[in-house]
Scaffold this active site. Structure first.
Site, PDB file in Angstrom:
ATOM      1  N   ASP A 155       0.734  -1.222  -0.110  1.00 49.87           N
ATOM      2  CA  ASP A 155      -0.133  -0.163   0.067  1.00 49.87           C
ATOM      3  C   ASP A 155       0.836   1.238  -0.143  1.00 49.87           C
ATOM      4  O   ASP A 155       0.336   2.460   0.136  1.00 49.87           O
ATOM      5  CB  ASP A 155      -0.914   0.025   1.391  1.00 49.87           C
ATOM      6  CG  ASP A 155      -0.295  -0.102   2.357  1.00 49.87           C
ATOM      7  OD1 ASP A 155       0.992   0.435   2.821  1.00 49.87           O
ATOM      8  OD2 ASP A 155      -0.769  -0.723   3.424  1.00 49.87           O
ATOM      9  N   ARG A 226       0.729   6.976  -0.078  1.00 47.90           N
ATOM     10  CA  ARG A 226      -0.168   5.955   0.595  1.00 47.90           C
ATOM     11  C   ARG A 226      -1.370   5.680  -0.367  1.00 47.90           C
ATOM     12  O   ARG A 226      -2.091   6.614  -0.476  1.00 47.90           O
ATOM     13  CB  ARG A 226      -0.265   6.408   1.868  1.00 47.90           C
ATOM     14  CG  ARG A 226      -1.296   5.617   2.873  1.00 47.90           C
ATOM     15  CD  ARG A 226      -0.380   4.344   3.304  1.00 47.90           C
ATOM     16  NE  ARG A 226      -1.056   3.331   4.238  1.00 47.90           N
ATOM     17  CZ  ARG A 226      -1.881   2.400   4.262  1.00 47.90           C
ATOM     18  NH1 ARG A 226      -2.777   2.415   3.055  1.00 47.90           N
ATOM     19  NH2 ARG A 226      -2.350   2.079   5.186  1.00 47.90           N
ATOM     20  N   ASP A 231      -5.388  -1.115   3.247  1.00 49.68           N
ATOM     21  CA  ASP A 231      -4.064  -1.498   4.142  1.00 49.68           C
ATOM     22  C   ASP A 231      -3.639  -2.938   3.867  1.00 49.68           C
ATOM     23  O   ASP A 231      -4.543  -3.880   3.845  1.00 49.68           O
ATOM     24  CB  ASP A 231      -4.682  -1.266   5.477  1.00 49.68           C
ATOM     25  CG  ASP A 231      -3.771  -1.018   6.491  1.00 49.68           C
ATOM     26  OD1 ASP A 231      -2.503  -1.115   6.090  1.00 49.68           O
ATOM     27  OD2 ASP A 231      -3.916  -1.110   7.845  1.00 49.68           O
ATOM     28  N   GLU A 234       1.641  -6.060   6.252  1.00 51.20           N
ATOM     29  CA  GLU A 234       3.006  -5.602   6.612  1.00 51.20           C
ATOM     30  C   GLU A 234       3.921  -6.575   6.121  1.00 51.20           C
ATOM     31  O   GLU A 234       3.383  -7.841   6.105  1.00 51.20           O
ATOM     32  CB  GLU A 234       3.574  -5.238   8.039  1.00 51.20           C
ATOM     33  CG  GLU A 234       2.659  -3.922   8.516  1.00 51.20           C
ATOM     34  CD  GLU A 234       2.759  -2.753   7.898  1.00 51.20           C
ATOM     35  OE1 GLU A 234       3.881  -2.460   7.479  1.00 51.20           O
ATOM     36  OE2 GLU A 234       1.615  -1.850   7.818  1.00 51.20           O
ATOM     37  N   ARG A 268       3.258  11.320   3.975  1.00 49.28           N
ATOM     38  CA  ARG A 268       3.061  10.718   2.790  1.00 49.28           C
ATOM     39  C   ARG A 268       1.771  11.174   2.172  1.00 49.28           C
ATOM     40  O   ARG A 268       0.962  11.533   2.558  1.00 49.28           O
ATOM     41  CB  ARG A 268       2.803   9.140   2.860  1.00 49.28           C
ATOM     42  CG  ARG A 268       4.090   8.441   3.445  1.00 49.28           C
ATOM     43  CD  ARG A 268       3.712   7.026   3.675  1.00 49.28           C
ATOM     44  NE  ARG A 268       2.730   6.703   4.628  1.00 49.28           N
ATOM     45  CZ  ARG A 268       2.265   5.532   5.387  1.00 49.28           C
ATOM     46  NH1 ARG A 268       2.901   4.348   4.850  1.00 49.28           N
ATOM     47  NH2 ARG A 268       1.385   5.562   6.260  1.00 49.28           N
TER      48      ARG A 268
END
Length: 336
Positions: A155, A226, A231, A234, A268
């Protein structure tokens, strides 16, 4: 046209290792490269010889004359594509769109011949590029082609925008402009140490001198983006690397159109990204590469696309109970 196809063919064909040698397609290349590279090879060959590849008759019913007509149409569509297809899905979309008036069995046979995905396996795109700026857009940008290293995760990406664009040219700091001119002079004098020092100064100011494929250099401003409304896992989470690779396939080598809505707490730019007319967030959600981040974006279509992926159990939804990335980050902050 022939040169474009030749360059693409040479770029796509990778050396075949001993581990790959057991999975070769009809063109003698690995399964990972057979689709786009083999098609590019045959289109290049067709431009020279007007001959369609041997073996195609085993996959389609139409005559050789009809097949030649397909290749003429595909060659023309390939020439007009900006940039030309670079992934199997992009090649499938180009063929399906170009031959949409032809027999379904022939189109699917042609795709099967190249090992390209069939239409029903491709994510159907419903959102296109807006014809006017939606409400809430602060500004839009057109980026330079995106480098593979620019994708941090599923993302977030880093992009560069030429300072030749009207919006950027008006706000380049004077010291950056002077450093760019001095760097050019230093390189002309072969004082590369000084040129490197000046480029470091430019980079520290949030800019970079980008080398374009035509050997032209352009001063560009750096933006961290972003992706609005999603989302992704990670990097350390399950499916984090797969999500990153999915985004990379969508943006690598592309000049993106980005509609910026604001800035997040990390500096961002938060925006919607369009790659070759495709809404990137839509693909990421439909392929299960990300969650809908509904705490910050309540668009109903994003929720719908996530539900579709959940129902199909694709991407991260193949796991029975994938962890939400925002909860994962919270746990790490609290030391859990």
């Amino acid at each position: 046209m022939g040169n474009i196809l030749r360059v693409l063919y040479e770029r796509c064909v990778e050396p075949i290792t001993s581990e790959e040698s057991g999975s070769l397609g009809p063109h003698g290349v690995s399964a990972a490269t057979i689709g786009v590279s083999a098609l590019a090879h045959d289109l290049f060959n067709f431009e020279i010889t007007s001959q369609v590849p041997e073996g195609l008759n085993q996959h389609v019913k139409s005559s050789r004359k009809a097949q030649a007509n397909w290749y003429r149409k595909i060659s023309e569509a390939w020439r007009q594509a900006r940039p030309p297809p670079n992934t199997a899905e992009e090649a499938t979309r180009l063929i399906v769109e170009t031959l949409k008036g032809h027999q379904k069995a022939d189109v699917e046979g042609l795709l099967a011949f190249y090992g390209l995905p069939l239409p029903h396996t491709i994510v159907q795109i419903s959102a296109g590029v807006p014809t006017s700026l939606p409400e809430g857009v602060l500004f839009e940008m057109q980026t330079l082609p995106v480098d593979a290293r620019a994708v941090a995760d599923g993302d977030t990406i880093t992009v560069y925008v030429s300072t030749d664009s009207p919006r950027e040219s008006a706000c380049v700091p004077r010291d950056v402009q002077e450093a760019a001119v001095q760097r050019t002079q230093a390189r002309a004098e072969r004082n590369y140490k000084e040129a490197d020092a000046l480029h470091k100064k430019i980079i520290n100011a949030g800019y970079r001198v980008i080398n374009l494929p035509n050997n032209e250099e352009v001063l560009a401003r750096k933006y961290r983006i972003r992706l609005r409304g999603i989302d992704a896992p990670e990097g350390e989470m399950p499916y984090g690397e797969e999500s990153k690779q999915e985004l990379l396939k969508l943006v690598q080598g592309k000049s993106l159109r980005i509609l910026v809505y604001g800035e997040d707490q990390y500096g961002r730019s938060v925006g919607d990204i369009y790659s070759n007319g495709i809404f990137v967030q839509e693909v990421m959600l439909k392929k299960g590469g990300a969650w809908h981040y509904n705490a910050y974006d309540q668009r109903l279509e994003l929720s719908t696309w996530e539900r579709e992926a959940r129902a199909k159990r694709v991407g991260l939804w193949a796991a029975p109970n994938p962890e939400k990335p925002w909860e994962w980050r919270k746990d790490r902050r609290e030391g859990r």
